[in-house]
Design a protein around this motif. Sequence first.
Motif, PDB file in Angstrom:
ATOM      1  N   SER A  32       0.855  -1.175   0.000  1.00  0.00           N
ATOM      2  CA  SER A  32       0.000   0.000   0.000  1.00  0.00           C
ATOM      3  C   SER A  32       0.895   1.229   0.000  1.00  0.00           C
ATOM      4  O   SER A  32       1.977   1.216   0.583  1.00  0.00           O
ATOM      5  CB  SER A  32      -0.882   0.006   1.240  1.00  0.00           C
ATOM      6  N   THR A  93       3.741   0.551   2.990  1.00  0.00           N
ATOM      7  CA  THR A  93       3.723  -0.477   4.010  1.00  0.00           C
ATOM      8  C   THR A  93       3.725  -1.807   3.294  1.00  0.00           C
ATOM      9  O   THR A  93       3.218  -1.917   2.182  1.00  0.00           O
ATOM     10  CB  THR A  93       2.529  -0.332   4.953  1.00  0.00           C
ATOM     11  N   SER A  96       1.480  -8.576   2.949  1.00  0.00           N
ATOM     12  CA  SER A  96       1.197  -9.588   3.973  1.00  0.00           C
ATOM     13  C   SER A  96       1.036  -8.996   5.358  1.00  0.00           C
ATOM     14  O   SER A  96       1.454  -9.595   6.344  1.00  0.00           O
ATOM     15  CB  SER A  96       2.306 -10.656   3.994  1.00  0.00           C
ATOM     16  N   GLY A  97       0.446  -7.835   5.422  1.00  0.00           N
ATOM     17  CA  GLY A  97       0.138  -7.272   6.735  1.00  0.00           C
ATOM     18  C   GLY A  97       1.323  -6.651   7.447  1.00  0.00           C
ATOM     19  O   GLY A  97       1.254  -6.381   8.631  1.00  0.00           O
ATOM     20  N   TYR A  99       3.564  -4.062   9.047  1.00  0.00           N
ATOM     21  CA  TYR A  99       3.169  -2.793   9.653  1.00  0.00           C
ATOM     22  C   TYR A  99       4.253  -1.739   9.575  1.00  0.00           C
ATOM     23  O   TYR A  99       4.033  -0.591   9.897  1.00  0.00           O
ATOM     24  CB  TYR A  99       2.839  -3.035  11.124  1.00  0.00           C
ATOM     25  N   LYS A 100       5.452  -2.122   9.171  1.00  0.00           N
ATOM     26  CA  LYS A 100       6.539  -1.148   9.164  1.00  0.00           C
ATOM     27  C   LYS A 100       6.386  -0.238   7.955  1.00  0.00           C
ATOM     28  O   LYS A 100       6.510  -0.671   6.827  1.00  0.00           O
ATOM     29  CB  LYS A 100       7.895  -1.845   9.064  1.00  0.00           C
TER      30      LYS A 100
ATOM     31  N   TYR B  35       8.640   5.862  15.720  1.00  0.00           N
ATOM     32  CA  TYR B  35       9.559   6.143  14.620  1.00  0.00           C
ATOM     33  C   TYR B  35      10.501   7.260  15.061  1.00  0.00           C
ATOM     34  O   TYR B  35      10.140   8.106  15.869  1.00  0.00           O
ATOM     35  CB  TYR B  35       8.794   6.635  13.384  1.00  0.00           C
ATOM     36  N   PHE B  45      11.399   3.276  11.300  1.00  0.00           N
ATOM     37  CA  PHE B  45      10.683   2.459  12.265  1.00  0.00           C
ATOM     38  C   PHE B  45      11.599   2.039  13.409  1.00  0.00           C
ATOM     39  O   PHE B  45      12.759   1.669  13.190  1.00  0.00           O
ATOM     40  CB  PHE B  45      10.150   1.215  11.560  1.00  0.00           C
ATOM     41  N   LEU B 100      -3.740  -5.561   6.775  1.00  0.00           N
ATOM     42  CA  LEU B 100      -3.044  -5.100   5.584  1.00  0.00           C
ATOM     43  C   LEU B 100      -3.503  -3.698   5.234  1.00  0.00           C
ATOM     44  O   LEU B 100      -4.679  -3.387   5.249  1.00  0.00           O
ATOM     45  CB  LEU B 100      -3.352  -6.060   4.439  1.00  0.00           C
ATOM     46  N   GLN B 104      -1.775   4.247   9.661  1.00  0.00           N
ATOM     47  CA  GLN B 104      -1.254   4.667  10.948  1.00  0.00           C
ATOM     48  C   GLN B 104      -1.454   6.171  11.093  1.00  0.00           C
ATOM     49  O   GLN B 104      -1.204   6.926  10.159  1.00  0.00           O
ATOM     50  CB  GLN B 104       0.227   4.303  11.068  1.00  0.00           C
TER      51      GLN B 104
END
Lengths: 113, 115
Positions: A32, A93, A96-97, A99-100, B35, B45, B100, B104
């Motif tokens: 994304s 991001t 596969s989910g 989050y970083k 972060y 991060f 997914l 944030q």
Amino acid sequence: GNSVTQMEGPVTLSEEAFLTINCTYTATGYPSLFWYVQYPGEGLQLLLKATKADDKGSNKGFEATYRKETTSFHLEKGSVQVSDSAVYFCALTGTSGTYKYIFGTGTRLKVLA
Amino acid sequence: NAGVMQNPRHLVRRRGQEARLRCSPMKGHSHVYWYRQLPEEGLKFMVYLQKENIIDESGMPKERFSAEFPKEGPSILRIQQVVRGDSAAYFCASSPDRGLADTQYFGPGTRLTVL
């Protein structure tokens, strides 16, 4: 690994000029993509996002289209205002989910009256 | 509906002191991310936490840095024995879920200056 490359700034434009800030990415799968804006002394605000190929994110006159064939997510605005002066960050991001968020280095935009 | 809150906004410490940065996520958000933004760079991060659990601290220096998100209260990022290189803006973000493409939401940041 995943990465984001943004055009270097600063970008200086006159009011009502057309804006393009380039962003390209390297990623496996289908990340994304996001644009965040940071006004002086403030935190990041989400400007727009796109979650799949050919999606167009838009907000406040800004647009960006998720181009998988060119791995790009360029930010555009038809007519900038002085109030658009800020630093713009492209981010992705992972798939596969993951989050970083991976951020580009930011592009500073200065709009002159 | 308050956004992500961070305090203090500005923090000055001398070398060797401790810095404590606080983050209150948005209401209903149970996931917190920290972060770090060095001058003229993008955000990097550091750590991801849920209530009472550290999920991923792979971006956090092994020495002097720690983070927690207790059952009650804000998330805390703690830097012991600060050095000049710790001077940066530290941003906290939160999300309602870790799905997914979950967006944030970022706080205003804490700008740490180490003298």
